[in-house]
Design a protein around this motif. Structure first.
Motif, PDB file in Angstrom:
ATOM      1  N   GLU A  64       0.842  -1.190   0.000  1.00  0.00           N
ATOM      2  CA  GLU A  64       0.000   0.000   0.000  1.00  0.00           C
ATOM      3  C   GLU A  64       0.878   1.241   0.000  1.00  0.00           C
ATOM      4  OE1 GLU A  64      -2.812  -0.067   3.210  1.00  0.00           O
ATOM      5  OE2 GLU A  64      -4.110  -1.459   2.143  1.00  0.00           O
ATOM      6  N   ILE A  65       0.472   2.232  -0.791  1.00  0.00           N
ATOM      7  CA  ILE A  65       1.146   3.527  -0.806  1.00  0.00           C
ATOM      8  C   ILE A  65       0.136   4.568  -0.340  1.00  0.00           C
ATOM      9  CG2 ILE A  65       2.778   2.785  -2.572  1.00  0.00           C
ATOM     10  CD1 ILE A  65       1.217   4.422  -4.627  1.00  0.00           C
ATOM     11  N   ASN A  66       0.608   5.556   0.413  1.00  0.00           N
ATOM     12  CA  ASN A  66      -0.295   6.516   1.040  1.00  0.00           C
ATOM     13  C   ASN A  66      -0.089   7.930   0.523  1.00  0.00           C
ATOM     14  OD1 ASN A  66      -1.710   4.824   3.093  1.00  0.00           O
ATOM     15  ND2 ASN A  66       0.413   4.358   3.598  1.00  0.00           N
ATOM     16  N   PHE A  67      -1.184   8.574   0.208  1.00  0.00           N
ATOM     17  CA  PHE A  67      -1.250   9.916  -0.333  1.00  0.00           C
ATOM     18  C   PHE A  67      -0.694  10.958   0.651  1.00  0.00           C
ATOM     19  CE2 PHE A  67      -3.907  13.690  -0.063  1.00  0.00           C
ATOM     20  CZ  PHE A  67      -3.876  14.192  -1.338  1.00  0.00           C
ATOM     21  N   LEU A  68       0.128  11.870   0.153  1.00  0.00           N
ATOM     22  CA  LEU A  68       0.605  12.990   0.967  1.00  0.00           C
ATOM     23  C   LEU A  68       0.161  14.341   0.417  1.00  0.00           C
ATOM     24  CD1 LEU A  68       4.226  12.138   2.136  1.00  0.00           C
ATOM     25  CD2 LEU A  68       2.117  12.095   3.434  1.00  0.00           C
ATOM     26  N   ARG A  69       0.185  14.509  -0.902  1.00  0.00           N
ATOM     27  CA  ARG A  69      -0.221  15.787  -1.507  1.00  0.00           C
ATOM     28  C   ARG A  69      -0.682  15.532  -2.938  1.00  0.00           C
ATOM     29  NH1 ARG A  69       6.008  17.642  -1.408  1.00  0.00           N
ATOM     30  NH2 ARG A  69       6.669  16.477  -3.222  1.00  0.00           N
ATOM     31  N   ALA A  70      -1.523  16.472  -3.434  1.00  0.00           N
ATOM     32  CA  ALA A  70      -2.047  16.275  -4.781  1.00  0.00           C
ATOM     33  C   ALA A  70      -2.396  17.600  -5.440  1.00  0.00           C
ATOM     34  CB  ALA A  70      -3.301  15.399  -4.734  1.00  0.00           C
ATOM     35  N   SER A  71      -2.385  17.577  -6.740  1.00  0.00           N
ATOM     36  CA  SER A  71      -2.914  18.633  -7.590  1.00  0.00           C
ATOM     37  C   SER A  71      -3.434  17.901  -8.819  1.00  0.00           C
ATOM     38  CB  SER A  71      -1.817  19.638  -7.950  1.00  0.00           C
ATOM     39  OG  SER A  71      -2.343  20.664  -8.763  1.00  0.00           O
ATOM     40  N   ASP A  76       1.363  12.733  -4.953  1.00  0.00           N
ATOM     41  CA  ASP A  76       2.611  12.162  -4.466  1.00  0.00           C
ATOM     42  C   ASP A  76       2.302  11.265  -3.273  1.00  0.00           C
ATOM     43  OD1 ASP A  76       3.889  13.651  -6.390  1.00  0.00           O
ATOM     44  OD2 ASP A  76       4.509  15.229  -5.022  1.00  0.00           O
ATOM     45  N   TYR A  77       2.871  10.053  -3.318  1.00  0.00           N
ATOM     46  CA  TYR A  77       2.579   9.026  -2.326  1.00  0.00           C
ATOM     47  C   TYR A  77       3.836   8.597  -1.591  1.00  0.00           C
ATOM     48  CZ  TYR A  77      -2.064   8.446  -4.332  1.00  0.00           C
ATOM     49  OH  TYR A  77      -3.353   8.654  -4.747  1.00  0.00           O
ATOM     50  N   LYS A  78       3.681   8.366  -0.291  1.00  0.00           N
ATOM     51  CA  LYS A  78       4.755   7.811   0.533  1.00  0.00           C
ATOM     52  C   LYS A  78       4.746   6.303   0.317  1.00  0.00           C
ATOM     53  CE  LYS A  78       6.215   7.734   5.407  1.00  0.00           C
ATOM     54  NZ  LYS A  78       7.497   7.280   5.186  1.00  0.00           N
ATOM     55  N   VAL A  79       5.924   5.763   0.064  1.00  0.00           N
ATOM     56  CA  VAL A  79       6.060   4.316  -0.152  1.00  0.00           C
ATOM     57  C   VAL A  79       7.140   3.789   0.788  1.00  0.00           C
ATOM     58  CG1 VAL A  79       5.393   4.574  -2.579  1.00  0.00           C
ATOM     59  CG2 VAL A  79       7.790   4.489  -1.985  1.00  0.00           C
ATOM     60  N   PRO A  80       7.170   2.498   1.039  1.00  0.00           N
ATOM     61  CA  PRO A  80       8.252   1.954   1.866  1.00  0.00           C
ATOM     62  C   PRO A  80       9.612   2.295   1.232  1.00  0.00           C
ATOM     63  CG  PRO A  80       6.544   0.297   1.525  1.00  0.00           C
ATOM     64  CD  PRO A  80       6.219   1.451   0.615  1.00  0.00           C
ATOM     65  N   THR A  81      10.549   2.765   2.051  1.00  0.00           N
ATOM     66  CA  THR A  81      11.870   3.149   1.557  1.00  0.00           C
ATOM     67  C   THR A  81      12.496   2.010   0.770  1.00  0.00           C
ATOM     68  OG1 THR A  81      12.186   4.653   3.415  1.00  0.00           O
ATOM     69  CG2 THR A  81      14.161   3.994   2.221  1.00  0.00           C
ATOM     70  N   GLY A  82      12.983   2.330  -0.413  1.00  0.00           N
ATOM     71  CA  GLY A  82      13.607   1.345  -1.284  1.00  0.00           C
ATOM     72  C   GLY A  82      12.654   0.751  -2.306  1.00  0.00           C
ATOM     73  N   LYS A  83      11.364   0.774  -2.024  1.00  0.00           N
ATOM     74  CA  LYS A  83      10.382   0.213  -2.953  1.00  0.00           C
ATOM     75  C   LYS A  83      10.272   1.124  -4.169  1.00  0.00           C
ATOM     76  CE  LYS A  83       7.065  -2.958  -3.411  1.00  0.00           C
ATOM     77  NZ  LYS A  83       7.282  -4.374  -3.368  1.00  0.00           N
ATOM     78  N   TYR A  84      10.270   0.563  -5.342  1.00  0.00           N
ATOM     79  CA  TYR A  84      10.150   1.271  -6.620  1.00  0.00           C
ATOM     80  C   TYR A  84      11.308   2.242  -6.861  1.00  0.00           C
ATOM     81  CZ  TYR A  84       5.482  -0.395  -5.464  1.00  0.00           C
ATOM     82  OH  TYR A  84       4.426  -1.169  -5.050  1.00  0.00           O
ATOM     83  N   GLY A  85      12.406   2.066  -6.128  1.00  0.00           N
ATOM     84  CA  GLY A  85      13.564   2.943  -6.285  1.00  0.00           C
ATOM     85  C   GLY A  85      13.461   4.239  -5.495  1.00  0.00           C
ATOM     86  N   VAL A  86      12.447   4.366  -4.645  1.00  0.00           N
ATOM     87  CA  VAL A  86      12.244   5.574  -3.849  1.00  0.00           C
ATOM     88  C   VAL A  86      13.154   5.519  -2.617  1.00  0.00           C
ATOM     89  CG1 VAL A  86      10.576   6.926  -2.513  1.00  0.00           C
ATOM     90  CG2 VAL A  86       9.864   5.811  -4.636  1.00  0.00           C
ATOM     91  N   ARG A  87      13.907   6.580  -2.432  1.00  0.00           N
ATOM     92  CA  ARG A  87      14.831   6.683  -1.292  1.00  0.00           C
ATOM     93  C   ARG A  87      14.217   7.542  -0.201  1.00  0.00           C
ATOM     94  NH1 ARG A  87      19.316   8.552  -5.483  1.00  0.00           N
ATOM     95  NH2 ARG A  87      19.599   6.589  -6.574  1.00  0.00           N
ATOM     96  N   GLN A  88      14.900   7.562   0.932  1.00  0.00           N
ATOM     97  CA  GLN A  88      14.456   8.405   2.039  1.00  0.00           C
ATOM     98  C   GLN A  88      14.385   9.857   1.560  1.00  0.00           C
ATOM     99  OE1 GLN A  88      16.790   7.989   5.553  1.00  0.00           O
ATOM    100  NE2 GLN A  88      15.459   9.278   6.767  1.00  0.00           N
ATOM    101  N   GLY A  89      13.325  10.567   1.941  1.00  0.00           N
ATOM    102  CA  GLY A  89      13.149  11.953   1.538  1.00  0.00           C
ATOM    103  C   GLY A  89      12.545  12.121   0.144  1.00  0.00           C
ATOM    104  N   GLU A  90      12.023  11.037  -0.412  1.00  0.00           N
ATOM    105  CA  GLU A  90      11.421  11.088  -1.746  1.00  0.00           C
ATOM    106  C   GLU A  90      10.014  10.497  -1.715  1.00  0.00           C
ATOM    107  OE1 GLU A  90      15.491  10.619  -4.388  1.00  0.00           O
ATOM    108  OE2 GLU A  90      14.291   8.831  -4.019  1.00  0.00           O
ATOM    109  N   LEU A  91       9.245  10.823  -2.737  1.00  0.00           N
ATOM    110  CA  LEU A  91       7.879  10.328  -2.887  1.00  0.00           C
ATOM    111  C   LEU A  91       7.685   9.793  -4.299  1.00  0.00           C
ATOM    112  CD1 LEU A  91       6.080  13.406  -1.282  1.00  0.00           C
ATOM    113  CD2 LEU A  91       6.498  11.190  -0.189  1.00  0.00           C
ATOM    114  N   LEU A  92       6.662   8.980  -4.466  1.00  0.00           N
ATOM    115  CA  LEU A  92       6.313   8.444  -5.783  1.00  0.00           C
ATOM    116  C   LEU A  92       5.133   9.231  -6.329  1.00  0.00           C
ATOM    117  CD1 LEU A  92       6.767   6.223  -7.933  1.00  0.00           C
ATOM    118  CD2 LEU A  92       5.035   4.873  -6.709  1.00  0.00           C
ATOM    119  N   ARG A  93       5.297   9.845  -7.506  1.00  0.00           N
ATOM    120  CA  ARG A  93       4.216  10.582  -8.154  1.00  0.00           C
ATOM    121  C   ARG A  93       3.416   9.616  -9.026  1.00  0.00           C
ATOM    122  NH1 ARG A  93       5.345  16.445  -9.931  1.00  0.00           N
ATOM    123  NH2 ARG A  93       5.176  16.549  -7.679  1.00  0.00           N
TER     124      ARG A  93
END
Length: 107
Positions: A64-71, A76-93
């Motif tokens: 599960e990925i969780n919504f943080l902000r949108a337009s 942009d969604y918070k994902v588990p660190t490392g999942k989909y190549g997302v690092r700490q301090g990053e989000l998945l759009r």
């Protein structure tokens, strides 16, 4: 290849057009995500909805990925660190209309 071309086109469009939300103007895609599903699933989503939903689910493994902000139409969604190549301090759009990953942005 077709999916990558579509993702790059959407990312380029978003970067070139900007958005009404200041944070989205400033938060450009910094790189492409890796090993994302074809689309993230939200059983509550309807094709006529014009809002971003949370959580979204990776239909392959249930992550599960969780919504943080949108337009609309992206969020942009918070994902588990490392999942989909997302690092700490990053989000998945993600494209809220299609559930497709667009890329990685800074938090």
């Amino acid at each position: 290849m077709r999916k990558l071309t579509l993702i790059m086109s959407v990312a380029l469009f978003l970067v070139s057009c900007g958005s009404s939300n200041y944070s989205f103007k400033e938060q450009n895609v910094i790189r492409m995500a890796v090993d994302t599903p074809e689309y993230f699933d939200n059983p509550k989503m309807h094709s006529f909805d014009k809002e971003c939903r949370s959580p979204l689910t990776d239909p392959r493994d249930g992550t599960e990925i969780n919504f943080l902000r949108a337009s609309w139409p992206v969020a942009d969604y918070k994902v588990p660190t490392g999942k989909y190549g997302v690092r700490q301090g990053e989000l998945l759009r993600v494209n809220c209309k299609t559930g497709e990953a667009i890329g990685i942005v800074k938090r």
